[in-house]
Design a protein around this motif. Structure first.
Motif, PDB file in Angstrom:
ATOM      1  N   LYS A   1      -7.811 -71.173 -11.813  1.00  0.00           N
ATOM      2  CA  LYS A   1      -8.581 -72.005 -10.882  1.00  0.00           C
ATOM      3  C   LYS A   1      -7.702 -72.732  -9.866  1.00  0.00           C
ATOM      4  N   LEU A   2      -6.425 -72.930 -10.176  1.00  0.00           N
ATOM      5  CA  LEU A   2      -5.537 -73.568  -9.210  1.00  0.00           C
ATOM      6  C   LEU A   2      -5.054 -72.589  -8.144  1.00  0.00           C
ATOM      7  N   ALA A   3      -5.171 -71.289  -8.428  1.00  0.00           N
ATOM      8  CA  ALA A   3      -4.676 -70.275  -7.490  1.00  0.00           C
ATOM      9  C   ALA A   3      -5.788 -69.611  -6.690  1.00  0.00           C
ATOM     10  N   VAL A   4      -7.006 -69.610  -7.221  1.00  0.00           N
ATOM     11  CA  VAL A   4      -8.126 -68.923  -6.568  1.00  0.00           C
ATOM     12  C   VAL A   4      -9.194 -69.946  -6.188  1.00  0.00           C
ATOM     13  N   PRO A   5      -9.525 -70.080  -4.910  1.00  0.00           N
ATOM     14  CA  PRO A   5     -10.591 -71.015  -4.510  1.00  0.00           C
ATOM     15  C   PRO A   5     -11.916 -70.639  -5.166  1.00  0.00           C
ATOM     16  N   ALA A   6     -12.696 -71.630  -5.544  1.00  0.00           N
ATOM     17  CA  ALA A   6     -13.965 -71.383  -6.231  1.00  0.00           C
ATOM     18  C   ALA A   6     -14.872 -70.401  -5.488  1.00  0.00           C
ATOM     19  N   PRO A   7     -15.012 -70.492  -4.152  1.00  0.00           N
ATOM     20  CA  PRO A   7     -15.895 -69.533  -3.463  1.00  0.00           C
ATOM     21  C   PRO A   7     -15.398 -68.092  -3.520  1.00  0.00           C
ATOM     22  N   LYS A   8     -14.119 -67.905  -3.862  1.00  0.00           N
ATOM     23  CA  LYS A   8     -13.558 -66.559  -3.933  1.00  0.00           C
ATOM     24  C   LYS A   8     -13.586 -65.992  -5.348  1.00  0.00           C
ATOM     25  N   ALA A   9     -14.185 -66.718  -6.270  1.00  0.00           N
ATOM     26  CA  ALA A   9     -14.300 -66.257  -7.653  1.00  0.00           C
ATOM     27  C   ALA A   9     -15.756 -65.956  -7.971  1.00  0.00           C
ATOM     28  N   ALA A  10     -15.964 -65.118  -8.977  1.00  0.00           N
ATOM     29  CA  ALA A  10     -17.302 -64.846  -9.502  1.00  0.00           C
ATOM     30  C   ALA A  10     -17.151 -64.699 -11.008  1.00  0.00           C
ATOM     31  N   LEU A  11     -17.792 -65.570 -11.749  1.00  0.00           N
ATOM     32  CA  LEU A  11     -17.573 -65.635 -13.187  1.00  0.00           C
ATOM     33  C   LEU A  11     -18.581 -64.789 -13.959  1.00  0.00           C
ATOM     34  N   VAL A  12     -18.058 -64.048 -14.924  1.00  0.00           N
ATOM     35  CA  VAL A  12     -18.902 -63.253 -15.818  1.00  0.00           C
ATOM     36  C   VAL A  12     -19.300 -64.153 -16.986  1.00  0.00           C
ATOM     37  N   LEU A  13     -20.555 -64.540 -17.033  1.00  0.00           N
ATOM     38  CA  LEU A  13     -21.024 -65.491 -18.040  1.00  0.00           C
ATOM     39  C   LEU A  13     -21.469 -64.790 -19.318  1.00  0.00           C
ATOM     40  N   ARG A  14     -21.194 -65.438 -20.430  1.00  0.00           N
ATOM     41  CA  ARG A  14     -21.625 -64.899 -21.717  1.00  0.00           C
ATOM     42  C   ARG A  14     -22.447 -65.905 -22.521  1.00  0.00           C
ATOM     43  N   SER A  15     -22.714 -67.057 -21.928  1.00  0.00           N
ATOM     44  CA  SER A  15     -23.537 -68.054 -22.616  1.00  0.00           C
ATOM     45  C   SER A  15     -24.106 -69.031 -21.592  1.00  0.00           C
ATOM     46  N   PRO A  16     -25.217 -69.694 -21.924  1.00  0.00           N
ATOM     47  CA  PRO A  16     -25.761 -70.726 -21.028  1.00  0.00           C
ATOM     48  C   PRO A  16     -24.779 -71.869 -20.806  1.00  0.00           C
ATOM     49  N   GLN A  17     -23.928 -72.137 -21.797  1.00  0.00           N
ATOM     50  CA  GLN A  17     -22.951 -73.215 -21.651  1.00  0.00           C
ATOM     51  C   GLN A  17     -21.952 -72.897 -20.535  1.00  0.00           C
ATOM     52  N   GLU A  18     -21.522 -71.644 -20.470  1.00  0.00           N
ATOM     53  CA  GLU A  18     -20.615 -71.253 -19.394  1.00  0.00           C
ATOM     54  C   GLU A  18     -21.311 -71.349 -18.046  1.00  0.00           C
ATOM     55  N   ARG A  19     -22.596 -71.056 -18.031  1.00  0.00           N
ATOM     56  CA  ARG A  19     -23.350 -71.164 -16.788  1.00  0.00           C
ATOM     57  C   ARG A  19     -23.385 -72.611 -16.301  1.00  0.00           C
ATOM     58  N   GLU A  20     -23.557 -73.550 -17.224  1.00  0.00           N
ATOM     59  CA  GLU A  20     -23.587 -74.963 -16.854  1.00  0.00           C
ATOM     60  C   GLU A  20     -22.251 -75.400 -16.266  1.00  0.00           C
ATOM     61  N   GLN A  21     -21.164 -74.925 -16.858  1.00  0.00           N
ATOM     62  CA  GLN A  21     -19.845 -75.299 -16.345  1.00  0.00           C
ATOM     63  C   GLN A  21     -19.599 -74.671 -14.975  1.00  0.00           C
ATOM     64  N   ALA A  22     -20.019 -73.418 -14.803  1.00  0.00           N
ATOM     65  CA  ALA A  22     -19.864 -72.760 -13.503  1.00  0.00           C
ATOM     66  C   ALA A  22     -20.636 -73.516 -12.432  1.00  0.00           C
ATOM     67  N   LEU A  23     -21.821 -73.996 -12.788  1.00  0.00           N
ATOM     68  CA  LEU A  23     -22.641 -74.751 -11.847  1.00  0.00           C
ATOM     69  C   LEU A  23     -21.945 -76.049 -11.451  1.00  0.00           C
ATOM     70  N   ARG A  24     -21.349 -76.724 -12.436  1.00  0.00           N
ATOM     71  CA  ARG A  24     -20.648 -77.979 -12.141  1.00  0.00           C
ATOM     72  C   ARG A  24     -19.455 -77.753 -11.219  1.00  0.00           C
ATOM     73  N   GLU A  25     -18.773 -76.626 -11.402  1.00  0.00           N
ATOM     74  CA  GLU A  25     -17.565 -76.362 -10.626  1.00  0.00           C
ATOM     75  C   GLU A  25     -17.853 -75.622  -9.324  1.00  0.00           C
ATOM     76  N   GLY A  26     -19.113 -75.263  -9.093  1.00  0.00           N
ATOM     77  CA  GLY A  26     -19.485 -74.609  -7.846  1.00  0.00           C
ATOM     78  C   GLY A  26     -18.963 -73.194  -7.712  1.00  0.00           C
ATOM     79  N   VAL A  27     -18.879 -72.471  -8.832  1.00  0.00           N
ATOM     80  CA  VAL A  27     -18.362 -71.102  -8.812  1.00  0.00           C
ATOM     81  C   VAL A  27     -19.523 -70.120  -8.936  1.00  0.00           C
ATOM     82  N   PRO A  28     -19.626 -69.133  -8.049  1.00  0.00           N
ATOM     83  CA  PRO A  28     -20.665 -68.102  -8.196  1.00  0.00           C
ATOM     84  C   PRO A  28     -20.534 -67.414  -9.553  1.00  0.00           C
ATOM     85  N   ALA A  29     -21.651 -66.980 -10.121  1.00  0.00           N
ATOM     86  CA  ALA A  29     -21.596 -66.410 -11.466  1.00  0.00           C
ATOM     87  C   ALA A  29     -22.700 -65.395 -11.677  1.00  0.00           C
ATOM     88  N   PHE A  30     -22.504 -64.551 -12.686  1.00  0.00           N
ATOM     89  CA  PHE A  30     -23.541 -63.613 -13.097  1.00  0.00           C
ATOM     90  C   PHE A  30     -23.390 -63.341 -14.582  1.00  0.00           C
TER      91      PHE A  30
END
Length: 326
Positions: free
Chosen positions: A50-79
């Motif tokens: 996360k220190l090397a890749v800007p959040a808008p340039k990342a896309a997170l592969v989610l495996r739980s609703p908890q990870e989705r909540e964290q992605a939402l807080r950090e403003g990272v696109p996810a699927f």
């Protein structure tokens, strides 16, 4: 020229868990320098990058609703990962997350299709058999509901499918450098778009990317791999080399400089004694006529056995063995 297509790389989804952070960071940053949109990665890799890749340039592969909540807080696109129980059980319940559904070769989606507007988007994954049939009709069906394609490469057609999807008006694709994870090969896709559509992807980054990929995944990329292989612009003397000298487009789909390479003359079964003498002199070896004759005979025999030409190092080793030098 502005880039027309949306392409993400998913090779970080297959990266070893113990990969050093400096190596991960260098690889990720170099991928983005080619001009692609995003880097897909699982949450543990994002935590390290996360220190090397800007959040808008990342896309997170989610495996739980908890990870989705964290992605939402950090403003990272996810699927959601394909086949995820959360994607299957709660379609449309997460308006900020892309849902991944499997697609067959006819363009039919499996799983529950989310209501329009109730998720960030839908990605079709699979399509392994699609290119063997009427893929244009399948794409037309998919484009009604799907924004992106993640073609699977079990039939070695993922790169072709991804390219045709984009050319047919598909919104985006997910590829992977070196085809890691059984996806379309990112480097081949970018090269095709540069050649066919004059898209200014920075292919000169490929030699460095190839090296970092080998270090990161612990396996070398073939020297003859399309686009990235250092030997793809190596030519054996003879009619092939003569054609290149007169008109490079006879054999080359793009100039070697486009991918950070240069042409190199190789010695092989089609080489004559004159070419062999010149090449050896370039390498600091001078032979008399008898020695040259013996060397040429061995070169042709060994090259036929190997079914390729020699590298400079191999040629020097062969010369030593032929004439008993150490």
């Amino acid at each position: 020229m502005a880039l027309l297509y949306h392409i993400s790389d998913a090779s970080l989804c297959s990266v070893p868990q113990d990969a050093p952070v400096p190596l991960l960071s260098a690889y990720a940053q170099l991928l983005l320098e080619t001009g692609i949109d995003r880097l897909e990665m699982p949450f543990p890799v994002w935590e390290r990058l996360k220190l090397a890749v800007p959040a808008p340039k990342a896309a997170l592969v989610l495996r739980s609703p908890q990870e989705r909540e964290q992605a939402l807080r950090e403003g990272v696109p996810a699927f959601f990962a394909e086949g995820s129980v959360f994607a299957a059980s709660f379609p449309g319940a997460y308006p900020d997350v892309t849902v991944v559904l499997s697609a067959d070769g006819r363009g039919c989606l499996s799983g529950v299709l989310p209501d329009a507007g109730r998720c960030a988007g839908i990605r079709a994954a699979g399509f392994a058999d699609g290119m063997a049939g009427d893929y244009a009709a399948a794409f037309a069906k998919l484009r009604v509901a799907v924004g992106s394609l993640d073609a699977e490469d079990s039939r070695h057609l993922a790169t072709a499918a991804s390219l045709e999807w984009l050319l047919a008006g598909g919104g985006a694709v997910s590829a992977s450098f070196g085809g890691a994870g059984g996806r379309a090969a990112l480097e081949q896709l970018l090269a095709a778009l540069r050649i066919i559509c004059q898209q200014p992807y920075r292919l000169e980054r490929m030699p460095r990317l190839r090296m970092l990929f080998g270090e990161l995944f612990g396996k070398p990329v073939s020297a003859h791999a399309p686009v990235t292989g250092p030997e793809i612009f190596t030519y054996e003397s003879g009619i092939h080399a003569d054609g290149i000298e007169k008109n490079p487009k006879t054999y080359e789909p793009f100039p070697p400089e486009d991918v950070g390479r240069a042409r190199r003359l190789s010695i092989g079964k089609h080489s004559g004694k004159a070419a062999l003498r010149v090449k050896l002199q370039e390498l600091g070896v001078r032979l008399d006529d008898a020695e040259l004759e013996r060397m040429n005979t061995r070169v042709r025999a060994e090259s036929t056995r190997l079914r390729r030409g020699f590298t400079d190092a191999e040629l020097l080793e062969l010369e030593k063995s032929v004439h008993g030098r150490r």
